[in-house]
Design an enzyme around this catalytic site. Sequence first.
Site, mmCIF file in Angstrom:
data_model
loop_
_atom_site.group_PDB
_atom_site.id
_atom_site.type_symbol
_atom_site.label_atom_id
_atom_site.label_comp_id
_atom_site.label_asym_id
_atom_site.label_seq_id
_atom_site.Cartn_x
_atom_site.Cartn_y
_atom_site.Cartn_z
ATOM 1 N NE ARG A 110 38.733 44.853 50.881
ATOM 2 C CZ ARG A 110 39.445 45.904 51.309
ATOM 3 N NH1 ARG A 110 40.267 46.678 50.619
ATOM 4 N NH2 ARG A 110 39.195 46.063 52.753
ATOM 5 C CE LYS A 115 13.339 53.625 60.497
ATOM 6 N NZ LYS A 115 13.423 52.216 61.019
ATOM 7 C CG HIS A 165 18.832 59.306 59.012
ATOM 8 N ND1 HIS A 165 18.525 58.546 57.584
ATOM 9 C CD2 HIS A 165 19.524 58.358 59.458
ATOM 10 C CE1 HIS A 165 19.217 57.373 57.603
ATOM 11 N NE2 HIS A 165 20.123 57.451 58.768
ATOM 12 N N GLY A 192 30.379 44.500 47.808
ATOM 13 C CA GLY A 192 30.459 44.943 49.339
ATOM 14 C C GLY A 192 29.673 43.658 50.046
#
Length: 474
Positions: free
Chosen positions: A51, A174, A232, A17
Amino acid sequence: MVSRVIPVEPFELIVFGATGDLARKKILPALWRRFRAGQMPEGARVIGAARTELDTDGWRRMVAEAIGPAEGLDAFLERLAYVTLDATGEAGWPELRAACGAPEVRAVYFSVAPALFAPLAERVRAHGLADGETRVVVEKPFGHDLASARALNAALAAQFSEDQIYRIDHYLGKETVQNLMAVRFGNMLFEPLWNAQYVDHIQITVAEQVGVAGRAEYYDHAGAMRDMVQNHLMQLLCLTAMEPPARFEPGAVRDEKLKVIRALEPPRWLVRGQYGAGQGQAAYVDDVGAPASGTETFVALRAEVGNWRWVGTPFYLRTGKRLSARSSEIAVVFKDTPHSIFGIDAGAHRNILAIQLQPNEGMKLWMTIKEPGPGGMRLLDVPLDMTFAETLGPEAELIADAYERLIMDVIRGNQTLFMRGDEVEAAWAWTDAAIAGFEAAGERPEVYPAGSDGPRGAERMMARDQRLWREIAG
């Protein structure tokens, strides 16, 4: 110096990706910053695969555009190679294998939709790109519910062992999130007070100013509960509520987080909202082109952890889009003093440890002092401030961002800040039950104006407990 560059072994990172938004906006810029900091050793390479019909030079130009003009960028781009590839077929896989070397560490990053995790894992194994040391990184969303999460876990487990799988949640990378553990477990000042006897309640807020921003199709099938609460906010709750691990290592830390999720009671109160038009912004239903959509863009809930440490202490969680400011904060609100010697004014003052995750990472501990000057004992709340940008000055820029830290942890083989399979499934089990509850009720989300602090129902939830939400401040 506030940041030390700790060397890693030469590595090969394959990014599937590689032309997508996540790769261009987060992964590749993070690798560039680690290169600039001197943490990509000689021999370290990054191979992009997607791709999109490109050659290596074309991909390098794309990466350069994403990073922007910078001194030394050409040397970084020389580390990059690209292969056009079909994730669900065989095209391009021999070329990818030929482009790879024999590195000390190989990691593969699935920066793709979850539907491609299984076919990619199978082909990575089949084409000789995986061995017992290969690490695979997978991005959220890790499933849509418990059943799909189990299916994804099973698909990955068929090709990789659990200690090779890195389920990434960038919130855990973080600096302030990790400082939360340091403050709790590295200071005698806090840990004895970190319990129901001294803590009145805890608020966890993740507020966003943006709308669905190009994610309309995904978001309208997910909503705030699946998109934010299940991962999260759940992770922030776990790190806030967990018991001290025996040592700071992956198994011990993740064991304690899992215990928190399994101890979570069903939400006592849950409010769903959906942003409407306001302050020049369109309503959610117009953003997604679905006038009848009942998807929530805001969730506020009251949860309790059913164990000895936290019995009776509410955890208030809220998250939403198109709110008044961008802010992520954990606020530990301590109880009133048992008796005030200063009169009625003292009741308005409380100690609060506010842990700011974004936009300005840092911590503030609110203390009550005497207001300076004559005229009697007047009390004043002041913060002991550890906002990184102010406290550390220019050196704050040396702090690695979440993706930089997490990618380097993958190369090191450190899973402490990554989610384990059973942890993901436990979080989905709790979230599925909450979703089933509000779906059974059949109530539509309460509409709130864009640019506000959310629906009135969230305020009523707190008023019911005679408490107030903290201000959402960017």
